[in-house]
Scaffold this motif. Structure first.
Motif, mmCIF file in Angstrom:
data_model
loop_
_atom_site.group_PDB
_atom_site.id
_atom_site.type_symbol
_atom_site.label_atom_id
_atom_site.label_comp_id
_atom_site.label_asym_id
_atom_site.label_seq_id
_atom_site.Cartn_x
_atom_site.Cartn_y
_atom_site.Cartn_z
ATOM 1 N N PRO A 69 -7.639 4.400 6.968
ATOM 2 C CA PRO A 69 -6.215 4.145 6.712
ATOM 3 C C PRO A 69 -5.321 5.351 6.989
ATOM 4 O O PRO A 69 -4.103 5.205 7.040
ATOM 5 N N ARG A 70 -5.894 6.544 7.161
ATOM 6 C CA ARG A 70 -5.116 7.764 7.361
ATOM 7 C C ARG A 70 -4.959 8.131 8.835
ATOM 8 O O ARG A 70 -4.371 9.164 9.161
ATOM 9 N N LEU A 71 -5.513 7.288 9.736
ATOM 10 C CA LEU A 71 -5.457 7.564 11.166
ATOM 11 C C LEU A 71 -5.012 6.310 11.896
ATOM 12 O O LEU A 71 -5.365 5.196 11.506
ATOM 13 N N ASN A 72 -4.239 6.482 12.979
ATOM 14 C CA ASN A 72 -3.980 5.317 13.807
ATOM 15 C C ASN A 72 -5.243 5.003 14.610
ATOM 16 O O ASN A 72 -6.156 5.819 14.723
ATOM 17 N N LEU A 73 -5.314 3.790 15.174
ATOM 18 C CA LEU A 73 -6.546 3.326 15.802
ATOM 19 C C LEU A 73 -6.934 4.202 16.994
ATOM 20 O O LEU A 73 -8.110 4.386 17.288
ATOM 21 N N THR A 74 -5.940 4.767 17.680
ATOM 22 C CA THR A 74 -6.228 5.589 18.847
ATOM 23 C C THR A 74 -6.955 6.870 18.462
ATOM 24 O O THR A 74 -8.014 7.191 19.005
ATOM 25 N N SER A 133 0.842 -1.184 0.000
ATOM 26 C CA SER A 133 0.000 0.000 0.000
ATOM 27 C C SER A 133 0.875 1.230 0.000
ATOM 28 O O SER A 133 2.005 1.218 0.476
ATOM 29 N N ALA A 134 0.342 2.306 -0.528
ATOM 30 C CA ALA A 134 1.087 3.556 -0.548
ATOM 31 C C ALA A 134 1.275 4.066 0.858
ATOM 32 O O ALA A 134 0.354 4.031 1.674
ATOM 33 N N PRO A 135 2.478 4.554 1.230
ATOM 34 C CA PRO A 135 2.685 5.081 2.546
ATOM 35 C C PRO A 135 1.761 6.245 2.811
ATOM 36 O O PRO A 135 1.412 7.011 1.935
ATOM 37 N N ALA A 136 1.346 6.382 4.043
ATOM 38 C CA ALA A 136 0.437 7.459 4.421
ATOM 39 C C ALA A 136 0.775 7.941 5.810
ATOM 40 O O ALA A 136 1.252 7.200 6.636
ATOM 41 N N SER A 137 0.532 9.211 6.046
ATOM 42 C CA SER A 137 0.734 9.763 7.380
ATOM 43 C C SER A 137 -0.272 9.157 8.325
ATOM 44 O O SER A 137 -1.458 9.071 8.012
ATOM 45 N N PRO A 138 0.118 8.692 9.528
ATOM 46 C CA PRO A 138 -0.795 7.993 10.416
ATOM 47 C C PRO A 138 -1.888 8.883 10.978
ATOM 48 O O PRO A 138 -2.894 8.390 11.441
ATOM 49 N N ASN A 139 -1.719 10.193 10.998
ATOM 50 C CA ASN A 139 -2.741 11.098 11.501
ATOM 51 C C ASN A 139 -2.817 12.312 10.585
ATOM 52 O O ASN A 139 -2.616 13.451 11.007
ATOM 53 N N SER A 140 -3.102 12.091 9.298
ATOM 54 C CA SER A 140 -3.086 13.169 8.326
ATOM 55 C C SER A 140 -4.337 14.022 8.444
ATOM 56 O O SER A 140 -5.412 13.534 8.786
ATOM 57 N N PRO A 141 -4.239 15.330 8.140
ATOM 58 C CA PRO A 141 -5.417 16.214 8.176
ATOM 59 C C PRO A 141 -6.575 15.725 7.312
ATOM 60 O O PRO A 141 -7.730 15.822 7.730
ATOM 61 N N PRO A 142 -6.340 15.187 6.075
ATOM 62 C CA PRO A 142 -7.476 14.655 5.317
ATOM 63 C C PRO A 142 -8.203 13.537 6.056
ATOM 64 O O PRO A 142 -9.433 13.422 5.958
ATOM 65 N N GLY A 143 -7.466 12.718 6.800
ATOM 66 C CA GLY A 143 -8.111 11.657 7.563
ATOM 67 C C GLY A 143 -9.056 12.212 8.614
ATOM 68 O O GLY A 143 -10.165 11.707 8.811
ATOM 69 N N VAL A 144 -8.635 13.264 9.310
ATOM 70 C CA VAL A 144 -9.490 13.899 10.313
ATOM 71 C C VAL A 144 -10.722 14.503 9.644
ATOM 72 O O VAL A 144 -11.853 14.360 10.127
ATOM 73 N N LEU A 145 -10.531 15.164 8.494
ATOM 74 C CA LEU A 145 -11.648 15.789 7.782
ATOM 75 C C LEU A 145 -12.654 14.744 7.319
ATOM 76 O O LEU A 145 -13.871 14.907 7.503
ATOM 77 N N PHE A 146 -12.176 13.650 6.709
ATOM 78 C CA PHE A 146 -13.076 12.602 6.246
ATOM 79 C C PHE A 146 -13.870 12.011 7.414
ATOM 80 O O PHE A 146 -15.062 11.715 7.297
ATOM 81 N N ASN A 147 -13.207 11.829 8.548
ATOM 82 C CA ASN A 147 -13.863 11.242 9.708
ATOM 83 C C ASN A 147 -14.978 12.135 10.229
ATOM 84 O O ASN A 147 -16.073 11.668 10.551
ATOM 85 N N VAL A 148 -14.706 13.441 10.321
ATOM 86 C CA VAL A 148 -15.707 14.383 10.821
ATOM 87 C C VAL A 148 -16.887 14.472 9.851
ATOM 88 O O VAL A 148 -18.053 14.532 10.276
ATOM 89 N N LEU A 149 -16.614 14.471 8.546
ATOM 90 C CA LEU A 149 -17.696 14.484 7.562
ATOM 91 C C LEU A 149 -18.560 13.235 7.688
ATOM 92 O O LEU A 149 -19.796 13.310 7.618
#
Length: 310
Positions: A239-244, A2-18
């Motif tokens: 995939p853009r966030l760690n489980l915590t 899989s392509a490397p990804a930041s474990p807590n990237s801003p897009p991940g937070v945005l997608f989660n909130v949406l």
């Protein structure tokens, strides 16, 4: 790989909130679907969500994930059993979310979502050794205080609350350890559950109850679009966030569910204010965490693989 990804990237937070926002809208949407039962609402949600999710998968370029998982069904001995378990865990949660509001268990499910991030933190630490920042630790502590207050008020933890706070961590743990933490796996899980959904829809002997309003089919279509969008954003965030952090962000959803309840005419009892204030403070801390992550992402530094990625 899989392509490397930041474990807590801003897009991940945005997608989660949406995704959480759309789930809150979905919670309120059930009030428009009378005279359907909770089981029928769940069945229609799945039947209408699946084609919408299929289109979303194709538009976002995740179709290859479905083909990859299909290939693993034939190349890995127990992968089919893992998929059946994953589909059962997801289907149970989606059923409960639709069934609870129309059967008097809305508050119990909300309590389960308040408990859920704490259990996600425990799983993240034990299973994946996720690191917890100071702000995340503070948010978890505040949320724990709020949950303790709610348990004292309620006097016990009901089975719907336990089903939410124990079932979802198991589902996300399974997705990570089987390398299926992606939208394609979500598509497969829903596909496996379609026969159960069809059974709930046809349980009364026909597609719609007698005397249903003429607008009901269009409302059912809207249910599918709303549900697919919510699930899609959540799957894109995982995939853009760690489980915590993924677990802690789940607090956004129950807070929004409370706001929906207030708009629908419900009220918070004075004895419950300590619980909700503690939860909202935890959410504010998570917002501060997100702002901090955004600033760090703008600085130099190598990307790190998210837990569960290979």
């Amino acid at each position: 790989m899989s392509a490397p990804a930041s474990p807590n990237s801003p897009p991940g937070v945005l997608f989660n909130v949406l995704g959480s926002t759309l789930f809150a809208l979905l919670y309120a949407y059930t009030s428009l679907l009378q005279p359907l039962s909770g089981e029928a609402i769940y069945g229609w949600r799945m039947l209408m969500t699946f084609p919408c999710l299929t289109v979303l998968l194709l538009l976002t370029g995740h179709g290859h994930e479905v083909r990859r998982i299909a290939g693993r069904l034939f190349s890995e001995r127990y992968f089919w059993a893992q998929r059946l378990l994953s589909a059962a865990l997801l289907g149970t949660q989606l059923w409960l979310f639709m069934w609870a509001p129309v059967n008097g268990y809305g508050l119990d499910v909300s309590l389960g979502y308040f408990l859920l991030p704490i259990s996600m933190v425990v799983v993240g630490r034990l299973a994946f050794r996720d690191r917890i920042s100071r702000l995340q630790g503070l948010a978890c502590g505040l949320a724990t205080v709020g949950v303790v207050c709610q348990i004292v008020i309620a006097g016990a933890v009901s089975w719907p609350a336990l089903l939410v706070c124990l079932g979802y961590p198991g589902y996300f743990w399974l997705r990570r350890v089987t390398d299926t933490n992606n939208p394609g796996a979500l598509w497969f899980d829903m596909a496996i559950g379609l026969p159960v959904s069809l059974f709930f829809v046809l349980k009364g002997g026909q597609w719609l109850p007698p005397g249903s309003p003429s607008a009901l089919p269009w409302l059912i279509l809207g249910l599918g679009i709303l549900s697919a969008s919510a699930l899609g954003f959540q799957a894109l965030s995982a995939p853009r966030l760690n489980l915590t952090l993924f677990g802690l962000l789940i607090y956004v959803e129950p807070v929004l569910l409370v706001l929906v309840a207030l708009l629908l005419g419900e009220s918070i009892a004075p004895s419950q204010w300590p619980t909700y204030l503690a939860i909202w403070l935890a959410v504010l801390v998570l917002i501060a965490e997100g702002v901090s992550a955004l600033h760090q992402a703008r600085g130099p530094g190598a990307l790190v693989r998210a837990p569960g990625q290979t």
